[in-house]
Design a protein around this motif. Sequence first.
Motif, PDB file in Angstrom:
ATOM      1  N   ALA A  26      -2.213 -10.309   3.176  1.00 40.74           N
ATOM      2  CA  ALA A  26      -1.360  -9.509   4.052  1.00 40.74           C
ATOM      3  C   ALA A  26      -1.092  -8.180   3.360  1.00 40.74           C
ATOM      4  CB  ALA A  26      -0.044 -10.232   4.335  1.00 40.74           C
ATOM      5  N   GLU A  27      -0.696  -7.196   4.118  1.00 38.08           N
ATOM      6  CA  GLU A  27      -0.421  -5.885   3.542  1.00 38.08           C
ATOM      7  C   GLU A  27       0.794  -5.272   4.212  1.00 38.08           C
ATOM      8  OE1 GLU A  27      -4.134  -3.927   4.248  1.00 38.08           O
ATOM      9  OE2 GLU A  27      -3.674  -3.462   6.348  1.00 38.08           O
ATOM     10  N   VAL A  28       1.440  -4.396   3.478  1.00 33.51           N
ATOM     11  CA  VAL A  28       2.578  -3.685   4.038  1.00 33.51           C
ATOM     12  C   VAL A  28       2.556  -2.272   3.470  1.00 33.51           C
ATOM     13  CG1 VAL A  28       4.112  -4.619   2.228  1.00 33.51           C
ATOM     14  CG2 VAL A  28       5.094  -3.661   4.323  1.00 33.51           C
ATOM     15  N   SER A  29       2.619  -1.290   4.333  1.00 34.37           N
ATOM     16  CA  SER A  29       2.520   0.114   3.926  1.00 34.37           C
ATOM     17  C   SER A  29       3.897   0.757   3.885  1.00 34.37           C
ATOM     18  CB  SER A  29       1.595   0.863   4.884  1.00 34.37           C
ATOM     19  OG  SER A  29       2.054   0.729   6.215  1.00 34.37           O
ATOM     20  N   GLY A  30       3.918   2.053   3.566  1.00 31.53           N
ATOM     21  CA  GLY A  30       5.167   2.807   3.595  1.00 31.53           C
ATOM     22  C   GLY A  30       5.887   2.928   2.266  1.00 31.53           C
ATOM     23  N   TRP A  31       5.136   2.913   1.153  1.00 28.25           N
ATOM     24  CA  TRP A  31       5.754   2.958  -0.173  1.00 28.25           C
ATOM     25  C   TRP A  31       5.577   4.301  -0.895  1.00 28.25           C
ATOM     26  CZ3 TRP A  31       8.676  -1.236  -1.172  1.00 28.25           C
ATOM     27  CH2 TRP A  31       8.393  -2.405  -0.451  1.00 28.25           C
ATOM     28  N   SER A  54      -6.787   5.596 -14.923  1.00 30.79           N
ATOM     29  CA  SER A  54      -5.734   6.613 -14.840  1.00 30.79           C
ATOM     30  C   SER A  54      -5.672   7.345 -13.507  1.00 30.79           C
ATOM     31  CB  SER A  54      -5.917   7.636 -15.969  1.00 30.79           C
ATOM     32  OG  SER A  54      -7.181   8.299 -15.836  1.00 30.79           O
ATOM     33  N   THR A  55      -6.510   6.939 -12.533  1.00 34.37           N
ATOM     34  CA  THR A  55      -6.507   7.665 -11.270  1.00 34.37           C
ATOM     35  C   THR A  55      -5.142   7.594 -10.594  1.00 34.37           C
ATOM     36  OG1 THR A  55      -7.591   7.901  -9.115  1.00 34.37           O
ATOM     37  CG2 THR A  55      -7.275   5.670  -9.919  1.00 34.37           C
ATOM     38  N   ARG A  56      -4.817   8.658  -9.892  1.00 33.20           N
ATOM     39  CA  ARG A  56      -3.612   8.673  -9.070  1.00 33.20           C
ATOM     40  C   ARG A  56      -3.987   8.852  -7.604  1.00 33.20           C
ATOM     41  NH1 ARG A  56      -1.723  11.164 -13.892  1.00 33.20           N
ATOM     42  NH2 ARG A  56      -0.044   9.920 -14.828  1.00 33.20           N
ATOM     43  N   SER A  57      -5.241   8.533  -7.295  1.00 32.57           N
ATOM     44  CA  SER A  57      -5.705   8.542  -5.912  1.00 32.57           C
ATOM     45  C   SER A  57      -5.409   7.184  -5.284  1.00 32.57           C
ATOM     46  CB  SER A  57      -7.218   8.803  -5.857  1.00 32.57           C
ATOM     47  OG  SER A  57      -7.755   8.408  -4.618  1.00 32.57           O
ATOM     48  N   HIS A  58      -4.678   7.176  -4.178  1.00 34.45           N
ATOM     49  CA  HIS A  58      -4.378   5.910  -3.506  1.00 34.45           C
ATOM     50  C   HIS A  58      -5.652   5.141  -3.174  1.00 34.45           C
ATOM     51  CE1 HIS A  58      -0.093   6.582  -2.961  1.00 34.45           C
ATOM     52  NE2 HIS A  58      -0.317   7.754  -2.396  1.00 34.45           N
ATOM     53  N   PHE A  59      -6.627   5.851  -2.610  1.00 32.45           N
ATOM     54  CA  PHE A  59      -7.824   5.178  -2.117  1.00 32.45           C
ATOM     55  C   PHE A  59      -8.633   4.570  -3.250  1.00 32.45           C
ATOM     56  CE2 PHE A  59      -6.796   8.622   0.883  1.00 32.45           C
ATOM     57  CZ  PHE A  59      -6.502   7.846   1.997  1.00 32.45           C
ATOM     58  N   ASP A  60      -8.854   5.341  -4.304  1.00 32.39           N
ATOM     59  CA  ASP A  60      -9.605   4.803  -5.435  1.00 32.39           C
ATOM     60  C   ASP A  60      -8.861   3.647  -6.093  1.00 32.39           C
ATOM     61  OD1 ASP A  60     -11.644   6.599  -5.045  1.00 32.39           O
ATOM     62  OD2 ASP A  60     -11.022   7.985  -6.630  1.00 32.39           O
ATOM     63  N   ALA A  61      -7.571   3.832  -6.321  1.00 25.74           N
ATOM     64  CA  ALA A  61      -6.793   2.802  -7.018  1.00 25.74           C
ATOM     65  C   ALA A  61      -6.728   1.506  -6.220  1.00 25.74           C
ATOM     66  CB  ALA A  61      -5.389   3.317  -7.314  1.00 25.74           C
ATOM     67  N   GLN A  62      -6.600   1.614  -4.901  1.00 25.35           N
ATOM     68  CA  GLN A  62      -6.592   0.407  -4.077  1.00 25.35           C
ATOM     69  C   GLN A  62      -7.937  -0.308  -4.143  1.00 25.35           C
ATOM     70  OE1 GLN A  62      -5.119   1.159  -0.071  1.00 25.35           O
ATOM     71  NE2 GLN A  62      -3.384   2.339  -0.874  1.00 25.35           N
ATOM     72  N   LEU A  74       1.484 -13.761  -4.329  1.00 27.38           N
ATOM     73  CA  LEU A  74       1.319 -12.755  -5.386  1.00 27.38           C
ATOM     74  C   LEU A  74       1.300 -11.373  -4.753  1.00 27.38           C
ATOM     75  CD1 LEU A  74       0.675 -12.286  -8.465  1.00 27.38           C
ATOM     76  CD2 LEU A  74      -1.726 -12.137  -7.758  1.00 27.38           C
ATOM     77  N   SER A  75       2.196 -10.498  -5.213  1.00 28.24           N
ATOM     78  CA  SER A  75       2.221  -9.131  -4.689  1.00 28.24           C
ATOM     79  C   SER A  75       1.581  -8.173  -5.678  1.00 28.24           C
ATOM     80  CB  SER A  75       3.664  -8.683  -4.414  1.00 28.24           C
ATOM     81  OG  SER A  75       4.345  -8.397  -5.630  1.00 28.24           O
ATOM     82  N   MET A  76       1.120  -7.052  -5.150  1.00 27.00           N
ATOM     83  CA  MET A  76       0.479  -6.030  -5.975  1.00 27.00           C
ATOM     84  C   MET A  76       0.611  -4.676  -5.285  1.00 27.00           C
ATOM     85  SD  MET A  76      -3.271  -7.477  -4.986  1.00 27.00           S
ATOM     86  CE  MET A  76      -2.515  -9.101  -5.019  1.00 27.00           C
ATOM     87  N   THR A  77       0.482  -3.617  -6.049  1.00 28.17           N
ATOM     88  CA  THR A  77       0.467  -2.264  -5.514  1.00 28.17           C
ATOM     89  C   THR A  77      -0.466  -1.443  -6.387  1.00 28.17           C
ATOM     90  OG1 THR A  77       1.891  -0.466  -4.710  1.00 28.17           O
ATOM     91  CG2 THR A  77       2.439  -1.394  -6.866  1.00 28.17           C
ATOM     92  N   GLU A  78      -1.081  -0.402  -5.837  1.00 28.81           N
ATOM     93  CA  GLU A  78      -2.172   0.274  -6.548  1.00 28.81           C
ATOM     94  C   GLU A  78      -1.742   0.951  -7.842  1.00 28.81           C
ATOM     95  OE1 GLU A  78      -1.413   3.149  -2.948  1.00 28.81           O
ATOM     96  OE2 GLU A  78      -1.152   1.029  -3.442  1.00 28.81           O
ATOM     97  N   PHE A  79      -0.557   1.495  -7.873  1.00 21.83           N
ATOM     98  CA  PHE A  79       0.050   2.012  -9.103  1.00 21.83           C
ATOM     99  C   PHE A  79       1.528   2.231  -8.833  1.00 21.83           C
ATOM    100  CE2 PHE A  79      -2.506   5.618  -7.261  1.00 21.83           C
ATOM    101  CZ  PHE A  79      -1.480   6.330  -6.656  1.00 21.83           C
ATOM    102  N   ARG A 125       0.827  -1.213   0.000  1.00 16.59           N
ATOM    103  CA  ARG A 125       0.000   0.000   0.000  1.00 16.59           C
ATOM    104  C   ARG A 125       0.859   1.260   0.000  1.00 16.59           C
ATOM    105  NH1 ARG A 125      -5.143  -1.627   0.327  1.00 16.59           N
ATOM    106  NH2 ARG A 125      -5.689  -3.449   1.606  1.00 16.59           N
ATOM    107  N   GLY A 126       0.525   2.159  -0.906  1.00 16.06           N
ATOM    108  CA  GLY A 126       1.242   3.418  -1.002  1.00 16.06           C
ATOM    109  C   GLY A 126       1.881   3.640  -2.349  1.00 16.06           C
ATOM    110  N   ALA A 127       1.777   2.661  -3.251  1.00 19.49           N
ATOM    111  CA  ALA A 127       2.297   2.760  -4.617  1.00 19.49           C
ATOM    112  C   ALA A 127       3.813   2.597  -4.650  1.00 19.49           C
ATOM    113  CB  ALA A 127       1.879   4.074  -5.283  1.00 19.49           C
ATOM    114  N   ALA A 128       4.239   1.347  -4.708  1.00 16.96           N
ATOM    115  CA  ALA A 128       5.672   1.030  -4.717  1.00 16.96           C
ATOM    116  C   ALA A 128       6.312   1.402  -6.052  1.00 16.96           C
ATOM    117  CB  ALA A 128       5.879  -0.461  -4.439  1.00 16.96           C
ATOM    118  N   ASP A 129       7.542   1.868  -5.984  1.00 18.32           N
ATOM    119  CA  ASP A 129       8.280   2.299  -7.176  1.00 18.32           C
ATOM    120  C   ASP A 129       8.831   1.084  -7.921  1.00 18.32           C
ATOM    121  OD1 ASP A 129       9.810   3.491  -9.106  1.00 18.32           O
ATOM    122  OD2 ASP A 129      11.133   4.562  -7.722  1.00 18.32           O
TER     123      ASP A 129
END
Length: 427
Positions: free
Chosen positions: A284-289, A127-135, A330-335, A51-55
């Motif tokens: 599971a989730e991990v934040s701070g990205w 195309s959203t760049r909103s964390h909440f919507d994209a998640q 399987l890992s994922m991130t919102e964008f 969570r937070g959109a990993a680079d």
Amino acid sequence: MALSRRYFLKSAGLSLFGAGSVPPFLRRTAYALNQPNASARKKVLVAIFQRGAADGLNTIVPFGDRSYYSLRPSIAIPPPSSRSENGGRTVIDLDGFFGLHPSLAGLKPLFDAQHLAIVHAAGSPDSTRSHFDAQDYMETAAPGVRSESNGWLNRYLESTPEAEVTPFRAVAVTPRMPMTLLGAAPALAMNDVKSFRLRPVDPIVGGNGSLAAVFESMYASTSDPLLGRTAREMFEAAATLERLGLADYQPANGARYPMGQLGRSLQQVAQLIRADVGLEVAFAEVSGWDHHVNEGAVEGQLANSLRQFGDALVAFHQDLGDRMSEVLVLSMTEFGRAARENGNRGTDHGHAAVMFALGGPVKGGKVYGRWPGLGEDQLYEGRDLALTTDFRDVFAEVAVRHLRAADVNTIFPGFSVFPSRFRGFLT
């Protein structure tokens, strides 16, 4: 003080969501615990949300694309060819074009052994760049549809009912139920296996009685049959875990989980898998990205996050040993992040990112997906890594080839699933 039912639910460290009847915990848990043969074990999916959109560009580095270094003059990871002049802290070459961030060094042996696959330039077509919507869009597998309230994994569970399932078929190791598991099918959310019990003597209850006893007494007389049954079954489920002794779990094969959110969560998922309680889907989730400022290159905020991420995956794989043959992570991130670094030596919200697939069913040792390039005329909206793999195609491949879902149309409403679009990272 007056003690509410809500208080006791929170004190138990357990949340249960699902419409309709709740499964009989004790009977079905006993069913699961009486399955000693590996042939009776289910395939397991462990979904990890960063969570937070990993680079993705500094995680799986396209060092073979010259534009990468011009776009990121201060935060780019040095290419493998500069190893001596950078003290060895460079990209870890995977295939001559892509490489791992050096903080992910522990994953290189898993990649070489073909247990780890990577899908690059993947994500949501929205195309959203909103964390909440994209998640939300990713967890519901419905990009752009704000009205969708059911998670794609819950739809999978509902589409494949079984005669005998345990209450631990779907578990989120999170403080609250993630959207991906919300829906009609029952699922559990538990933040900590150790608190998934009714502990004796609570300071608010006071006296010599135990929280468990007061809890049981309160619900024994309820006039609501569903509430009473739910409470009894929750009590029995918690008691079952206590009998299993999961609080005293010791990782196998010398595995050492890193400190931090993901390490703790994956250790608990491993506990449930090894206990054979019938786990099929874990979350599971991990934040701070979200690194807008001072992201860092070989060292810094991203490097620290990646080190914990990679070390947690390595420990999980080592802990489960042969059991990984039936497990897919399987890992994922919102964008992803913008291709260019910003003025604060960080990266802003972007578009496509990276997904990891780890486990026995993975055809690893490869970076999957078509690379779109980082040239000026190749960037999405002139600023981001372009999308070439829709995350729903990745999810669909997992549902079909790993979970063996029969009717994927109910899992991905409004989206046409074509195996020809699968990237082929699963056997």
